[in-house]
Design an enzyme around this catalytic site. Structure first.
Site, PDB file in Angstrom:
ATOM      1  N   LYS A  13      48.733  37.209  60.565  1.00 13.46           N
ATOM      2  CA  LYS A  13      49.176  35.932  61.162  1.00 13.46           C
ATOM      3  C   LYS A  13      49.083  34.791  60.137  1.00 13.46           C
ATOM      4  CE  LYS A  13      45.968  36.102  64.369  1.00 13.46           C
ATOM      5  NZ  LYS A  13      45.241  37.368  64.136  1.00 13.46           N
ATOM      6  N   ARG A  86      44.161  33.199  72.779  1.00 12.88           N
ATOM      7  CA  ARG A  86      43.519  34.478  72.472  1.00 12.88           C
ATOM      8  C   ARG A  86      43.015  35.144  73.743  1.00 12.88           C
ATOM      9  NH1 ARG A  86      41.777  33.708  66.942  1.00 12.88           N
ATOM     10  NH2 ARG A  86      40.840  35.564  66.027  1.00 12.88           N
ATOM     11  N   ARG A 125      39.343  41.670  52.534  1.00 13.03           N
ATOM     12  CA  ARG A 125      39.867  40.295  52.456  1.00 13.03           C
ATOM     13  C   ARG A 125      38.859  39.355  51.792  1.00 13.03           C
ATOM     14  NH1 ARG A 125      42.262  37.502  57.732  1.00 13.03           N
ATOM     15  NH2 ARG A 125      40.150  37.703  58.545  1.00 13.03           N
ATOM     16  N   ARG A 158      34.601  36.151  53.970  1.00 10.66           N
ATOM     17  CA  ARG A 158      34.244  35.400  55.179  1.00 10.66           C
ATOM     18  C   ARG A 158      33.069  36.087  55.863  1.00 10.66           C
ATOM     19  NH1 ARG A 158      39.771  34.449  58.614  1.00 10.66           N
ATOM     20  NH2 ARG A 158      38.385  35.066  60.286  1.00 10.66           N
ATOM     21  N   ARG A 169      34.803  41.863  66.621  1.00 14.21           N
ATOM     22  CA  ARG A 169      36.065  41.113  66.733  1.00 14.21           C
ATOM     23  C   ARG A 169      37.188  42.004  67.257  1.00 14.21           C
ATOM     24  NH1 ARG A 169      37.015  39.021  61.020  1.00 14.21           N
ATOM     25  NH2 ARG A 169      38.718  37.813  61.889  1.00 14.21           N
TER      26      ARG A 169
HETATM   27  P1  AMP Z   1      40.595  33.724  63.042  1.00 11.69           P
HETATM   28  O1  AMP Z   1      40.585  32.921  61.788  1.00 11.69           O
HETATM   29  O2  AMP Z   1      41.809  33.461  63.887  1.00 11.69           O
HETATM   30  O3  AMP Z   1      40.366  35.198  62.786  1.00 11.69           O
HETATM   31  O4  AMP Z   1      39.356  33.219  63.926  1.00 11.69           O
HETATM   32  C1  AMP Z   1      38.027  33.334  63.452  1.00 11.69           C
HETATM   33  C2  AMP Z   1      37.069  33.168  64.611  1.00 11.69           C
HETATM   34  O5  AMP Z   1      37.219  31.860  65.193  1.00 11.69           O
HETATM   35  C3  AMP Z   1      37.254  34.127  65.781  1.00 11.69           C
HETATM   36  O6  AMP Z   1      36.623  35.386  65.560  1.00 11.69           O
HETATM   37  C4  AMP Z   1      36.581  33.352  66.912  1.00 11.69           C
HETATM   38  O7  AMP Z   1      35.185  33.391  66.824  1.00 11.69           O
HETATM   39  C5  AMP Z   1      37.028  31.911  66.600  1.00 11.69           C
HETATM   40  N1  AMP Z   1      38.322  31.599  67.249  1.00 11.69           N
HETATM   41  C6  AMP Z   1      39.489  31.296  66.644  1.00 11.69           C
HETATM   42  N2  AMP Z   1      40.453  31.063  67.545  1.00 11.69           N
HETATM   43  C7  AMP Z   1      39.892  31.231  68.764  1.00 11.69           C
HETATM   44  C8  AMP Z   1      40.381  31.162  70.084  1.00 11.69           C
HETATM   45  N3  AMP Z   1      41.662  30.866  70.361  1.00 11.69           N
HETATM   46  N4  AMP Z   1      39.503  31.395  71.114  1.00 11.69           N
HETATM   47  C9  AMP Z   1      38.215  31.684  70.862  1.00 11.69           C
HETATM   48  N5  AMP Z   1      37.686  31.792  69.633  1.00 11.69           N
HETATM   49  C10 AMP Z   1      38.518  31.563  68.578  1.00 11.69           C
END
Ligand code: AMP
Length: 211
Positions: A13, A86, A125, A158, A169
């Site tokens: 994404k 999400r 990553r 990360r 996750r």
């Molecule tokens: P990402 O960078 O999209 O992989 O998001 C990293 C982390 O941020 C996720 O594992 C969640 O802990 C939090 N996060 C990001 N977007 C959301 C969302 N829409 N709802 C809940 N937690 C989120």
């Protein structure tokens, strides 16, 4: 045109959003990036989000929805929602919000990538601490080890890309995010793309979907 880009962690994404920004001038609303920026700036939001993120848990819906509302209210258009919604309750809240702000979403595009591939992508990553550029230790290493090609910043893993957190996750993804496919099929916005191909091929298909 406003779109939703969704899929499992590691589905691409962020990579595809970066291309949409560069090539089509779109605007990315990444909830993960917004949380990471809040953590870096040690804001109240960041402190709240970090405890969930470090464990691979989802940040509570109310916190995320409030944050997205602020961004959309600021008047951004031609945006890509990356990492939001999400959960189905987030999708319902988004629909309400869009209605209220008279904004429409044309497509909810799902990037499909097999689980085995996701693990390899996530464990390998690396990201630049300074500018957020994304690398992979095998498929896209930085020229100098741990140094960002773009800005010279430090390239790190990360916290939530460590193996034990990735499992949580992916489990959350199956339970909470995967049902969004049905949600958007019902509203005729759902489009599925095979994300397990070269970046530029996926992007070429993505452009066709949104043109
Ligand atoms: P990402 O960078 O999209 O992989 O998001 C990293 C982390 O941020 C996720 O594992 C969640 O802990 C939090 N996060 C990001 N977007 C959301 C969302 N829409 N709802 C809940 N937690 C989120």
């Amino acid at each position: 045109m406003n779109i939703i880009l969704f899929g499992a962690p590691g589905a691409g994404k962020g990579t595809q959003s970066a291309l949409l920004i560069e090539k089509l001038g779109m605007y990315q609303v990444s909830t993960g990036d917004l949380f990471r920026a809040a953590i870096k700036n040690k804001t109240e939001l960041g402190i709240k989000a970090q405890s969930y993120m470090d464990k691979g848990q989802l940040v509570p819906d109310s916190v995320v929805i409030g944050m997205v509302e602020e961004v959309l209210k600021s008047g951004v258009r031609d945006f890509i929602l990356d990492g939001f919604p999400r959960t189905v309750p987030q999708a319902e809240a988004l629909d309400e919000l869009l209605n209220k702000l008279s904004i429409s979403i044309s497509k909810a595009i799902f990037l499909e990538v097999p689980k085995q591939e996701l693990m390899g992508r996530l464990t390998g990553r690396r990201v630049c601490k300074n500018c957020g550029a994304v690398y992979h230790i095998v498929s896209k290493p930085s020229k100098l080890e741990d140094v960002c090609d773009s800005c010279g910043g430090q390239v790190v893993q990360r916290n939530d890309d460590k193996a034990e957190v990735i499992e949580a996750r992916l489990k959350n993804y199956d339970e909470y995010t995967s049902p969004l496919k049905d949600y958007y099929t019902k509203s005729h916005k759902f489009v599925e793309l095979d994300g397990n191909r070269a970046t530029e091929i996926v992007f070429s298909d993505l452009k066709k979907v949104i043109s």
